[in-house]
Design a protein around this motif. Sequence first.
Motif, PDB file in Angstrom:
ATOM      1  N   ILE A 132      11.480 -30.551 -25.871  1.00 35.98           N
ATOM      2  CA  ILE A 132      11.925 -30.865 -24.511  1.00 35.98           C
ATOM      3  C   ILE A 132      13.449 -30.918 -24.456  1.00 35.98           C
ATOM      4  O   ILE A 132      14.077 -30.382 -23.527  1.00 35.98           O
ATOM      5  CB  ILE A 132      11.313 -32.202 -24.046  1.00 35.98           C
ATOM      6  CG1 ILE A 132       9.790 -32.079 -23.920  1.00 35.98           C
ATOM      7  CG2 ILE A 132      11.925 -32.655 -22.728  1.00 35.98           C
ATOM      8  CD1 ILE A 132       9.088 -33.388 -23.626  1.00 35.98           C
ATOM      9  N   TYR A 133      14.057 -31.548 -25.448  1.00 37.66           N
ATOM     10  CA  TYR A 133      15.522 -31.633 -25.501  1.00 37.66           C
ATOM     11  C   TYR A 133      16.145 -30.232 -25.521  1.00 37.66           C
ATOM     12  O   TYR A 133      17.116 -29.971 -24.805  1.00 37.66           O
ATOM     13  CB  TYR A 133      15.941 -32.410 -26.745  1.00 37.66           C
ATOM     14  CG  TYR A 133      17.440 -32.467 -26.957  1.00 37.66           C
ATOM     15  CD1 TYR A 133      18.196 -33.475 -26.361  1.00 37.66           C
ATOM     16  CD2 TYR A 133      18.105 -31.522 -27.733  1.00 37.66           C
ATOM     17  CE1 TYR A 133      19.571 -33.534 -26.536  1.00 37.66           C
ATOM     18  CE2 TYR A 133      19.468 -31.562 -27.914  1.00 37.66           C
ATOM     19  CZ  TYR A 133      20.194 -32.576 -27.313  1.00 37.66           C
ATOM     20  OH  TYR A 133      21.559 -32.622 -27.486  1.00 37.66           O
ATOM     21  N   ARG A 134      15.572 -29.352 -26.296  1.00 37.01           N
ATOM     22  CA  ARG A 134      16.128 -28.000 -26.383  1.00 37.01           C
ATOM     23  C   ARG A 134      15.960 -27.238 -25.068  1.00 37.01           C
ATOM     24  O   ARG A 134      16.818 -26.430 -24.704  1.00 37.01           O
ATOM     25  CB  ARG A 134      15.470 -27.237 -27.535  1.00 37.01           C
ATOM     26  CG  ARG A 134      15.874 -27.771 -28.895  1.00 37.01           C
ATOM     27  CD  ARG A 134      15.439 -26.826 -30.010  1.00 37.01           C
ATOM     28  NE  ARG A 134      15.943 -27.301 -31.290  1.00 37.01           N
ATOM     29  CZ  ARG A 134      15.285 -28.091 -32.118  1.00 37.01           C
ATOM     30  NH1 ARG A 134      14.063 -28.470 -31.802  1.00 37.01           N
ATOM     31  NH2 ARG A 134      15.822 -28.495 -33.247  1.00 37.01           N
ATOM     32  N   GLN A 135      14.870 -27.468 -24.359  1.00 37.08           N
ATOM     33  CA  GLN A 135      14.685 -26.807 -23.077  1.00 37.08           C
ATOM     34  C   GLN A 135      15.763 -27.251 -22.081  1.00 37.08           C
ATOM     35  O   GLN A 135      16.280 -26.434 -21.305  1.00 37.08           O
ATOM     36  CB  GLN A 135      13.298 -27.116 -22.505  1.00 37.08           C
ATOM     37  CG  GLN A 135      12.150 -26.465 -23.251  1.00 37.08           C
ATOM     38  CD  GLN A 135      12.134 -24.959 -23.099  1.00 37.08           C
ATOM     39  OE1 GLN A 135      12.582 -24.403 -22.108  1.00 37.08           O
ATOM     40  NE2 GLN A 135      11.629 -24.280 -24.120  1.00 37.08           N
ATOM     41  N   PHE A 136      16.114 -28.529 -22.120  1.00 36.97           N
ATOM     42  CA  PHE A 136      17.104 -29.048 -21.189  1.00 36.97           C
ATOM     43  C   PHE A 136      18.529 -28.649 -21.577  1.00 36.97           C
ATOM     44  O   PHE A 136      19.283 -28.138 -20.747  1.00 36.97           O
ATOM     45  CB  PHE A 136      17.011 -30.577 -21.120  1.00 36.97           C
ATOM     46  CG  PHE A 136      15.967 -31.080 -20.160  1.00 36.97           C
ATOM     47  CD1 PHE A 136      16.164 -31.008 -18.796  1.00 36.97           C
ATOM     48  CD2 PHE A 136      14.788 -31.630 -20.625  1.00 36.97           C
ATOM     49  CE1 PHE A 136      15.219 -31.472 -17.908  1.00 36.97           C
ATOM     50  CE2 PHE A 136      13.826 -32.094 -19.751  1.00 36.97           C
ATOM     51  CZ  PHE A 136      14.045 -32.016 -18.379  1.00 36.97           C
TER      52      PHE A 136
END
Length: 344
Positions: free
Chosen positions: A300-304
């Motif tokens: 999720i962090y990488r998507q953001f």
Amino acid sequence: MSDLLRTYGRGLAGLFIALTAVWILVMILVPQLFMIERSLWNRTVSTDISLRIDRAYNEVSLLELDSQNATEAERQELAERISALRAQIAEWEAEETDPPKVYSLYNYTRMSALHVRIFVKTIFYSALVTILALVVCYPIAYAVAQVATPQRAAFLLLGLIIPYAINELLRVYAWLMILDYQGVLNTMLSWIGVTDLAAGQWIPFLESPAAVFVAMVYAYILFMAFPIYNTLETLDRNQIEAARDLGASTWRIHWRVAIPHAKPGIAVGCIMTFMLSASSYSVPQIMTRGTSGDWFSQTIYRQFFESNNWNQGAAYAFTLLVVCILFIFLMMMIFRVGIRDIAR
């Protein structure tokens, strides 16, 4: 509500209610609604829009050349066509630079097979962390609440609380130093000849999910221990003595007396530990350093912040939130407790 009014009066009770409403609105509802709305739309640009724009520009150029040798009537007609094409080009260019929002479940359906595996693995590992924390914390909570003297119980609680005076990141880094390739544990094993640090022969604890489990159980131990302790503290010791006098074994006393009484606390501890584990970013990031696969929170962090795909990240985050909510209802069903029991 009536008890609140009787205790604090209308003015102070109204202030409490207003502050609570603002907190729920600003800290819970608005961020969640924003995340849900963001997850439901995406901007899609037609793959051939750039080609259509180029063709339109070429056509405009040809029409401008034709107008140089055309009659007055033909020039007026060509001018209208050129004006229409320029308007169409402006519309296409606006669509290319700022595509319209399209609301659908597209962001939820485009999760790759790899991300699905990471998601399932994260939920499974979080459940294992929850079970480990329960196994570790129940005996501690029971000992503090029912077995230890008041003085020993105070020392045990102090021993649980003191580490939380240190930042969570420092506590996780402490476990990293213990389990590292040349850390404390491998150094101690080298003293007895199990490992050889000089030859690069050590046990890669950090490459196993167990390293993350240990760090998470340590990081979130209070969130499991305290709810169980709070419920077991209200257990009348006479019930335990009566069961023992009737010939019940220690295991049967726990199974028939202590654990049923502690169900609300166990449910709260499991819910809090599972949700913290499933959403944890710092613990798997620090402990694994990319050697044993991502957790879903890292995805999720990488998507953001790396892919800059906030819509996809919002869909992933909301999916994780739904699973955590379902876990709450699962715990309520397993332990047969209600919201009031959990909130006590």
